[in-house]
Design a protein around this motif. Structure first.
Motif, PDB file in Angstrom:
ATOM      1  N   ASN A 156      22.072  36.232  35.820  1.00 21.01           N
ATOM      2  CA  ASN A 156      21.801  37.562  35.657  1.00 21.01           C
ATOM      3  C   ASN A 156      22.432  38.516  36.415  1.00 21.01           C
ATOM      4  O   ASN A 156      22.297  39.755  35.851  1.00 21.01           O
ATOM      5  CB  ASN A 156      20.113  37.793  35.518  1.00 21.01           C
ATOM      6  N   ILE A 157      23.329  38.160  37.354  1.00 19.84           N
ATOM      7  CA  ILE A 157      24.002  39.293  38.159  1.00 19.84           C
ATOM      8  C   ILE A 157      25.684  38.821  37.711  1.00 19.84           C
ATOM      9  O   ILE A 157      26.462  39.092  38.699  1.00 19.84           O
ATOM     10  CB  ILE A 157      23.735  39.405  39.586  1.00 19.84           C
ATOM     11  N   GLY A 158      25.916  38.120  36.769  1.00 21.80           N
ATOM     12  CA  GLY A 158      27.322  37.745  36.448  1.00 21.80           C
ATOM     13  C   GLY A 158      28.004  36.726  37.129  1.00 21.80           C
ATOM     14  O   GLY A 158      29.150  36.724  37.233  1.00 21.80           O
ATOM     15  N   ARG A 159      27.186  35.923  38.249  1.00 20.57           N
ATOM     16  CA  ARG A 159      27.756  34.995  38.770  1.00 20.57           C
ATOM     17  C   ARG A 159      28.227  33.743  38.160  1.00 20.57           C
ATOM     18  O   ARG A 159      27.221  33.323  37.149  1.00 20.57           O
ATOM     19  CB  ARG A 159      26.850  34.556  40.067  1.00 20.57           C
ATOM     20  N   VAL A 175      35.325  38.585  37.321  1.00 23.48           N
ATOM     21  CA  VAL A 175      34.450  37.486  36.969  1.00 23.48           C
ATOM     22  C   VAL A 175      33.560  37.564  35.898  1.00 23.48           C
ATOM     23  O   VAL A 175      33.284  36.822  34.921  1.00 23.48           O
ATOM     24  CB  VAL A 175      33.723  36.791  38.260  1.00 23.48           C
ATOM     25  N   ARG A 176      32.925  38.663  35.751  1.00 31.52           N
ATOM     26  CA  ARG A 176      31.790  38.949  34.905  1.00 31.52           C
ATOM     27  C   ARG A 176      32.623  39.031  33.543  1.00 31.52           C
ATOM     28  O   ARG A 176      31.876  38.912  32.148  1.00 31.52           O
ATOM     29  CB  ARG A 176      30.925  40.516  34.951  1.00 31.52           C
ATOM     30  N   ASN A 177      33.931  39.295  33.390  1.00 27.37           N
ATOM     31  CA  ASN A 177      34.618  39.327  31.954  1.00 27.37           C
ATOM     32  C   ASN A 177      35.018  38.097  31.607  1.00 27.37           C
ATOM     33  O   ASN A 177      35.577  37.830  30.417  1.00 27.37           O
ATOM     34  CB  ASN A 177      35.709  40.210  31.905  1.00 27.37           C
ATOM     35  N   LEU A 178      34.958  36.897  32.319  1.00 24.14           N
ATOM     36  CA  LEU A 178      35.257  35.472  32.008  1.00 24.14           C
ATOM     37  C   LEU A 178      34.358  35.073  30.897  1.00 24.14           C
ATOM     38  O   LEU A 178      33.139  35.235  30.874  1.00 24.14           O
ATOM     39  CB  LEU A 178      35.280  34.578  33.148  1.00 24.14           C
TER      40      LEU A 178
END
Ligand SMILES: Cc1cc2nc3c(=O)[nH]c(=O)nc-3n(C[C@H](O)[C@H](O)[C@H](O)COP(=O)(O)OP(=O)(O)OC[C@H]3O[C@@H](n4cnc5c(N)ncnc54)[C@H](O)[C@@H]3O)c2cc1C
Length: 355
Positions: A248-251, A239-242
């Motif tokens: 701030n926590i990649g959500r 998900v962080r790579n999308l």
């Protein structure tokens, strides 16, 4: 046929499936659930598995068996949002018409050197199995350090105290007290429990490096036979790579229907979704119910409701070993045996619900 793909059979993904596999699911829709594990696991109980107080069989159930549901096992590597395809580590691909991303979270190591290499995790079942092995292989009277005194750090340390009375256990926390997001009454109660059970609490900690068997707190070296990391989480790497907006926590930031604004065929649930609440199983389930409702509108080509009900969470319950606990229900703080019994009751009901 239209293909709905659900990535992750955790609390959010499973709740969506339960709410979709009803008699009114359109005949032209086929659902594929993707997970790396062949069963749904109760992540909220991973602390007990790690400590050795619950066997794995007690914290997992098979995925639903339904002719309208296909279960594909595999490691999701990447999602191609423009091509509408999921890519797997083994080279497989899976195309979708609608996608739900519910891949949960991972540890966040805050760029602290060595933290990801030399600490043990309780964020995935595979990692928790390794943590169980590591802790239980610690020699009698050895030292275990838990980095992070939030809910999961407190739960794993207290359960470990009951599982291994011989060990020297300590919790490092960067705040003035453990359980800093909770009311002071709970912080004091839990601190007292640890004091009475001979668990050392180190507050205002600043972990700046981890080496094999050593945690560096400020300049102090803390020798440890096993180190457990519970000092922060972030959304799953996939998900962080999308290439979409994240917090701030990649959500992933979503619209009011839990869809990625620029890709409305893609929904995000649970720990991967940026919502104005701390991530929790309860939140993932609540959100999952709303996503199932909207997905049915998509499938039947019906209009969306103007708005969705406001998410109201019931509260949080935590354990201090098997007999005591703490909780917050609305404005009420609970400590002692009652919240522990309530926590066990919630788990019992969840298991009963899943059959
Ligand atoms: C020790 C501990 C205690 C907790 N206690 C509580 C509590 O008391 N109450 C509460 O509400 N919450 C609690 N939580 C938080 C709660 O567990 C999570 O918020 C919840 O699990 C999130 O649900 P989810 O559906 O987003 O993801 P998860 O339940 O984590 O499910 C994610 C699924 O995705 C799969 N997956 C992940 N990556 C891949 C991949 N690359 N390929 C294939 N499959 C993949 C996993 O196998 C898993 O089945 C606790 C967490 C921990 C660690």
């Amino acid at each position: 046929m239209k293909q709905l793909v659900i990535l992750g059979g955790g609390y959010g993904g499973l709740r969506i499936i339960e709410h979709l596999l009803t008699p009114d699911l359109p005949d032209n829709v086929f659902i594929t659930l993707v997970d790396r594990m062949p069963f749904h696991t109760f992540k909220t109980e991973f602390y007990a598995l790690a400590a050795g107080t619950e066997p794995e069989m007690k914290i997992r159930v098979p995925f639903p068996n339904d002719s309208r549901l296909n279960v594909k096992y595999g490691e999701v590597e990447r999602i191609g949002l423009d091509e509408k395809a999921v890519h797997f580590a083994n080279g497989d691909t899976l195309e979708y018409d609608w996608l739900v991303i519910g891949l949960g979270c991972e540890d966040k190591y805050h760029n602290i050197p060595g933290a990801d290499q030399y600490t043990h995790s309780i964020q995935t079942l595979g990692a928790t199995r390794q943590t169980y092995t590591a802790i239980n292989n610690v020699n009698p009277n050895g030292y275990v350090t838990v980095v992070g005194g939030g809910l999961s750090g407190v739960e794993v340390a207290s359960e470990l105290r009951e599982s291994r009375p011989d060990l020297n256990i300590r919790i490092l926390d960067r705040g003035e007290s453990i359980l800093s997001p909770f009311p002071k009454k709970l912080q004091d109660y839990a601190s007292q429990w640890f004091h009475e059970h001979d668990v050392e609490l180190i507050s205002m900690a600043q972990v700046n490096r981890v080496e094999p068997g050593v945690v560096y707190n400020h300049d102090q070296q803390i020798q440890s036979d096993a180190i457990i990391w519970t000092a922060g989480i972030q959304a799953n790497r996939v998900v962080r790579n999308l290439p979409v907006e994240q917090d701030n926590i990649g959500r992933v930031k979503l619209n009011q229907y839990h869809q990625i604004p620029s890709y409305p065929d893609v929904y995000v649930v649970g720990d991967c979704a940026s919502l104005p609440f701390a991530p929790s199983a309860q939140l993932a389930e609540f959100q999952g119910e709303q996503i199932a409702l909207i997905l049915k509108k998509d499938m039947k080509e019906e209009e969306y409701p103007a708005s969705l009900p406001i998410i109201k969470l019931k509260g949080t319950l935590g354990s201090l070993g098997k007999k005591e606990g703490f909780g917050v229900m609305g404005k009420v703080s609970l400590v002692g045996q009652m919240p522990r019994v309530m926590k066990s009751g919630v788990l019992w009901l969840y298991k009963k619900h899943l059959g």
